[in-house]
Design a protein around this motif. Structure first.
Motif, PDB file in Angstrom:
ATOM      1  N   GLY A  56       0.830  -1.199   0.000  1.00 47.83           N
ATOM      2  CA  GLY A  56       0.000   0.000   0.000  1.00 47.83           C
ATOM      3  C   GLY A  56       0.867   1.253   0.000  1.00 47.83           C
ATOM      4  O   GLY A  56       1.891   1.305   0.663  1.00 47.83           O
ATOM      5  N   SER A  57       0.442   2.238  -0.771  1.00 50.46           N
ATOM      6  CA  SER A  57       1.139   3.516  -0.776  1.00 50.46           C
ATOM      7  C   SER A  57       0.048   4.556  -0.947  1.00 50.46           C
ATOM      8  O   SER A  57      -0.299   4.940  -2.048  1.00 50.46           O
TER       9      SER A  57
ATOM     10  N   ALA B  69      -2.165   6.195  10.102  1.00 43.79           N
ATOM     11  CA  ALA B  69      -3.348   6.406   9.263  1.00 43.79           C
ATOM     12  C   ALA B  69      -3.756   7.879   9.284  1.00 43.79           C
ATOM     13  O   ALA B  69      -4.065   8.472   8.239  1.00 43.79           O
ATOM     14  N   TYR B  70      -3.768   8.483  10.487  1.00 43.55           N
ATOM     15  CA  TYR B  70      -4.132   9.898  10.610  1.00 43.55           C
ATOM     16  C   TYR B  70      -3.201  10.753   9.754  1.00 43.55           C
ATOM     17  O   TYR B  70      -3.644  11.579   8.950  1.00 43.55           O
ATOM     18  N   VAL B  71      -1.894  10.515   9.911  1.00 41.39           N
ATOM     19  CA  VAL B  71      -0.891  11.290   9.170  1.00 41.39           C
ATOM     20  C   VAL B  71      -1.062  11.088   7.657  1.00 41.39           C
ATOM     21  O   VAL B  71      -0.999  12.044   6.880  1.00 41.39           O
ATOM     22  N   ALA B  72      -1.319   9.826   7.247  1.00 48.30           N
ATOM     23  CA  ALA B  72      -1.448   9.527   5.817  1.00 48.30           C
ATOM     24  C   ALA B  72      -2.623  10.277   5.195  1.00 48.30           C
ATOM     25  O   ALA B  72      -2.518  10.832   4.099  1.00 48.30           O
ATOM     26  N   GLY B 203      -6.208 -10.902   0.434  1.00 49.16           N
ATOM     27  CA  GLY B 203      -6.608 -10.672  -0.959  1.00 49.16           C
ATOM     28  C   GLY B 203      -7.632  -9.556  -1.080  1.00 49.16           C
ATOM     29  O   GLY B 203      -7.523  -8.677  -1.953  1.00 49.16           O
ATOM     30  N   LEU B 204      -8.629  -9.573  -0.185  1.00 49.93           N
ATOM     31  CA  LEU B 204      -9.651  -8.520  -0.184  1.00 49.93           C
ATOM     32  C   LEU B 204      -9.015  -7.157   0.045  1.00 49.93           C
ATOM     33  O   LEU B 204      -9.349  -6.174  -0.629  1.00 49.93           O
ATOM     34  N   CYS B 205      -8.091  -7.114   0.988  1.00 55.14           N
ATOM     35  CA  CYS B 205      -7.408  -5.864   1.307  1.00 55.14           C
ATOM     36  C   CYS B 205      -6.680  -5.344   0.062  1.00 55.14           C
ATOM     37  O   CYS B 205      -6.780  -4.164  -0.283  1.00 55.14           O
ATOM     38  N   LEU B 206      -5.988  -6.244  -0.626  1.00 58.52           N
ATOM     39  CA  LEU B 206      -5.232  -5.895  -1.828  1.00 58.52           C
ATOM     40  C   LEU B 206      -6.144  -5.281  -2.893  1.00 58.52           C
ATOM     41  O   LEU B 206      -5.834  -4.255  -3.494  1.00 58.52           O
ATOM     42  N   VAL B 207      -7.296  -5.919  -3.091  1.00 56.46           N
ATOM     43  CA  VAL B 207      -8.233  -5.462  -4.115  1.00 56.46           C
ATOM     44  C   VAL B 207      -8.850  -4.110  -3.729  1.00 56.46           C
ATOM     45  O   VAL B 207      -9.085  -3.246  -4.573  1.00 56.46           O
ATOM     46  N   LEU B 208      -9.088  -3.915  -2.418  1.00 57.55           N
ATOM     47  CA  LEU B 208      -9.809  -2.724  -1.972  1.00 57.55           C
ATOM     48  C   LEU B 208      -8.935  -1.483  -1.783  1.00 57.55           C
ATOM     49  O   LEU B 208      -9.447  -0.364  -1.824  1.00 57.55           O
ATOM     50  N   ILE B 209      -7.629  -1.670  -1.574  1.00 50.86           N
ATOM     51  CA  ILE B 209      -6.765  -0.505  -1.307  1.00 50.86           C
ATOM     52  C   ILE B 209      -6.950   0.609  -2.339  1.00 50.86           C
ATOM     53  O   ILE B 209      -7.127   1.769  -1.964  1.00 50.86           O
ATOM     54  N   PRO B 210      -6.926   0.296  -3.658  1.00 47.46           N
ATOM     55  CA  PRO B 210      -7.048   1.399  -4.618  1.00 47.46           C
ATOM     56  C   PRO B 210      -8.454   2.000  -4.699  1.00 47.46           C
ATOM     57  O   PRO B 210      -8.608   3.117  -5.188  1.00 47.46           O
TER      58      PRO B 210
END
Lengths: 100, 237
Positions: A56-57, B69-72, B203-210
């Motif tokens: 993640g980025s 997460a807050y900073v991001a 896998g779900l996390c990977l798909v959902l990140i974008p």
């Protein structure tokens, strides 16, 4: 981040931890069949955190030095290497790729 | 509970022994949280500019991922509200970890509250893999102590010596935390149910990140645990 924001963030984190401990655990203990979830939840959620931290980025996916470091870590975990070896090798592999 | 009891079997010389983590494991965890403490607090200090606020935030919030997460979100131009919600959402996994731990704890209310507030990935994962209720408590606090020694000294170094260290990423410190998490759940992944939960959750996390708002991919990974529960319900426990 300001003082009120720190207080609000802390309150949210504390509340969730206490709710999980006192309410969530009680529900699980009344439903023994769901006891397996107590083991499966960390497997699923921790793996998601690993994915987020590795590829993640922000809102995009990237394959960079971290991915290589995690590949090394994955092989070592699979080969049952000691914890300290896994952690140090992942950091070293990541640093090495950045150096090149 | 049968699943976690059975998990002690098949454990040999790897990270999680039947009697809990050894000194080298604790040392590595201490180093891991030291690295995390340095990286997170260098980042936070850069943004808030106040040493005292940075230290209080690290100790009071007690969650590096919440701070990250807050900073991001703020860095990406998100509002205060969006950043706070993201910080809360990523901390939801601590609530879930507290559920896992709570199901194995046989202690009084104050002890439960203290343990709940200290629920992290490594100490809960190590603790719930113990056989007896006594070992669960013993291992939980032992790992918690090792983590906090590292985290607190990492805060100190990050806040007061951050400018001396320079770019923490140069040393691969950002790979330390995910690698440590992987080593910790390594044993859970050797069981069919655990591997399936992790594969679906990851896998779900990977798909959902974008596509999903920050934090949602991690919450959605819960589905992995439910799927694994349903699919492997007939497995021997």
């Amino acid at each position: 981040m300001s003082w009120p924001i720190v207080a609000v963030l802390a309150a949210g984190v504390w509340a969730q931890r206490l709710l999980g401990m006192f309410v969530g655990a009680r529900v699980l203990s009344r439903q023994p069949a769901l006891g397996r979830l107590a083991v499966l939840i960390p497997a699923a959620v921790v793996m998601a955190v690993i994915v987020q931290l590795t590829v993640g980025s922000g809102k995009s996916l990237t394959a960079d030095a971290r991915s290589f470091g995690m590949l090394v870590a994955g092989v070592l975990v699979w080969r049952r290497a000691p914890f300290v070896v896994v952690v140090l090798a992942a950091a070293a592999a990541t640093a090495l790729v950045r150096l090149i | 509970m049968t699943d976690s009891v059975a998990m002690g079997e098949g454990v040999s010389a790897d990270a999680v022994g039947r009697t809990g983590p050894g000194w080298s494991d604790l040392g590595a965890l201490c180093l891991t949280f030291f690295a995390l403490g340095v990286t997170v607090n260098v980042l936070v200090l850069e943004r808030v500019g106040s040493e005292s606020l940075t230290v209080v935030a690290a100790i009071a919030i007690n969650s590096a991922t919440t701070e990250l997460a807050y900073v991001a979100v703020r860095d990406a131009g998100g509002t205060q509200l969006a950043a706070v919600i993201a910080g809360w959402v990523v901390a939801s996994r601590f609530g879930l970890l507290a559920v896992s731990l709570g199901a194995r704890l046989r202690v009084g209310h104050w002890h439960r509250a203290a343990a709940g507030l200290q629920s992290f990935d490594p100490n809960v994962a190590f603790a719930i893999q113990q056989r007896s209720a006594r070992d669960v408590v013993r291992v939980f606090w032992r790992v918690t102590a090792a983590m906090h020694v590292g985290w607190l000294s990492g805060i100190a170094v990050g806040v007061f010596l951050g400018n001396v260290i320079g770019d923490a990423q140069r040393f691969g410190l950002d790979a330390v935390f995910p690698a440590a998490l992987l080593a910790i759940i390594g044993n859970l992944l050797r069981r069919r149910s655990g591997a399936l939960a992790a594969a679906v959750g990851g896998g779900l996390c990977l798909v959902l990140i974008p596509i999903a708002p920050a934090g949602v991919p991690i919450i959605a990974s819960l589905i992995g645990a439910v799927v694994a529960l349903a699919v492997t319900s007939g497995d021997p426990t």
